[in-house]
Scaffold this motif. Structure first.
Motif, short mmCIF file in Angstrom:
data_model
loop_
_atom_site.label_atom_id
_atom_site.label_comp_id
_atom_site.label_asym_id
_atom_site.label_seq_id
_atom_site.Cartn_x
_atom_site.Cartn_y
_atom_site.Cartn_z
N GLN A 37 0.54 68.48 46.13
CA GLN A 37 0.61 69.89 45.76
C GLN A 37 1.53 70.64 46.72
O GLN A 37 2.36 71.44 46.31
CB GLN A 37 -0.78 70.50 45.77
CG GLN A 37 -0.83 71.92 45.26
CD GLN A 37 -2.26 72.45 45.21
OE1 GLN A 37 -3.18 71.83 45.70
NE2 GLN A 37 -2.41 73.61 44.60
N SER A 38 1.42 70.34 48.00
CA SER A 38 2.28 70.97 48.99
C SER A 38 3.74 70.59 48.76
O SER A 38 4.64 71.41 48.85
CB SER A 38 1.84 70.56 50.40
OG SER A 38 2.73 71.02 51.35
N SER A 39 3.97 69.32 48.43
CA SER A 39 5.32 68.84 48.17
C SER A 39 5.90 69.51 46.93
O SER A 39 7.07 69.90 46.91
CB SER A 39 5.31 67.32 47.99
OG SER A 39 6.58 66.85 47.67
N ALA A 40 5.08 69.67 45.90
CA ALA A 40 5.54 70.33 44.67
C ALA A 40 5.88 71.79 44.95
O ALA A 40 6.89 72.30 44.46
CB ALA A 40 4.48 70.22 43.58
N ALA A 41 5.06 72.46 45.74
CA ALA A 41 5.33 73.86 46.08
C ALA A 41 6.62 73.97 46.89
O ALA A 41 7.43 74.86 46.68
CB ALA A 41 4.16 74.47 46.85
N ALA A 44 9.54 73.47 44.55
CA ALA A 44 9.77 74.66 43.73
C ALA A 44 10.47 75.74 44.56
O ALA A 44 11.39 76.40 44.08
CB ALA A 44 8.45 75.18 43.17
N GLY A 45 10.04 75.90 45.80
CA GLY A 45 10.69 76.87 46.68
C GLY A 45 12.13 76.49 46.96
O GLY A 45 13.02 77.33 46.98
N SER A 46 12.37 75.20 47.15
CA SER A 46 13.73 74.71 47.40
C SER A 46 14.61 74.93 46.18
O SER A 46 15.77 75.34 46.31
CB SER A 46 13.68 73.24 47.77
OG SER A 46 14.97 72.73 47.97
N LEU A 47 14.06 74.68 44.99
CA LEU A 47 14.83 74.90 43.75
C LEU A 47 15.17 76.37 43.59
O LEU A 47 16.30 76.71 43.24
CB LEU A 47 14.04 74.40 42.55
CG LEU A 47 14.68 74.62 41.18
CD1 LEU A 47 16.01 73.88 41.10
CD2 LEU A 47 13.76 74.20 40.08
N ALA A 48 14.20 77.25 43.86
CA ALA A 48 14.46 78.68 43.74
C ALA A 48 15.55 79.11 44.73
O ALA A 48 16.43 79.90 44.39
CB ALA A 48 13.18 79.47 43.99
N GLU A 53 21.18 80.68 45.78
CA GLU A 53 22.45 80.43 46.46
C GLU A 53 23.58 80.25 45.44
O GLU A 53 24.68 80.76 45.63
CB GLU A 53 22.35 79.21 47.35
CG GLU A 53 21.53 79.44 48.61
CD GLU A 53 21.31 78.16 49.41
OE1 GLU A 53 21.65 77.06 48.92
OE2 GLU A 53 20.79 78.26 50.52
N ALA A 54 23.29 79.54 44.35
CA ALA A 54 24.30 79.34 43.30
C ALA A 54 24.67 80.67 42.66
O ALA A 54 25.85 80.94 42.39
CB ALA A 54 23.78 78.37 42.24
N HIS A 55 23.67 81.52 42.45
CA HIS A 55 23.94 82.85 41.87
C HIS A 55 24.82 83.67 42.82
O HIS A 55 25.77 84.32 42.38
CB HIS A 55 22.62 83.57 41.60
CG HIS A 55 22.78 84.98 41.15
ND1 HIS A 55 23.24 85.30 39.89
CD2 HIS A 55 22.58 86.15 41.79
CE1 HIS A 55 23.31 86.61 39.78
NE2 HIS A 55 22.91 87.15 40.91
#
Length: 142
Positions: A37-41, A44-48, A53-55
């Motif tokens: 769960q911590s890894s998934a969170a 998700a934070g890394s993806l956001a 950054e891409a934006h």
């Protein structure tokens, strides 16, 4: 002690061992689930963060396509400093000398008069900006 009691005692010891092993497995599973769960969170934070950054890079690239230059008094020049045609340029505010939907070839510009009540930046968009608005700062008078 009767030999008939030995299997009962052995079963009692084995069931105690089984309870201890299942308790350990349960706590290991809980720790593993918490870690997942911590890894998934974190993912998700890394993806956001990557999307943000891409934006920011896209907006910066778009801003590098258009520039405002001060000509004289209240007159400004909107210049395409990019390498591609800016199609269907729309300046959100209305200014004397600008019409909506014009094309601007690379290196070309369009002059317009800035009203007294203008904002410190001008909002522009064009087809290649994918509908996103670019805010160009109004340069100071020289």
């Amino acid at each position: 002690m009767d030999w008939g009691d030995v299997p009962a005692w052995a079963a009692l010891v084995l069931s105690g061992v089984a309870v201890a092993v299942s308790w350990k497995a349960r706590s290991d599973g809980k720790r593993s689930a918490d870690a997942a769960q911590s890894s998934a969170a974190s993912a998700a934070g890394s993806l956001a963060l990557q999307q943000e950054e891409a934006h920011v890079r896209r907006v910066a690239a778009r801003q590098s396509h258009m520039r405002l230059e001060h000509i004289e008094d209240r007159w400004l020049r909107l210049r395409n400093v990019g390498r591609e045609v800016a199609s269907c340029v729309i300046v959100v505010e209305e200014f004397e000398g600008l019409r909506d939907g014009f094309d601007l070839e690379p290196g070309r510009s369009l002059d317009f008069e800035l009203p007294e009540t203008a904002r410190p930046e001008i909002c522009v968009t064009w087809e290649e900006a994918d509908g996103e608005f670019v805010y160009l700062p109004v340069p100071p008078k020289e």
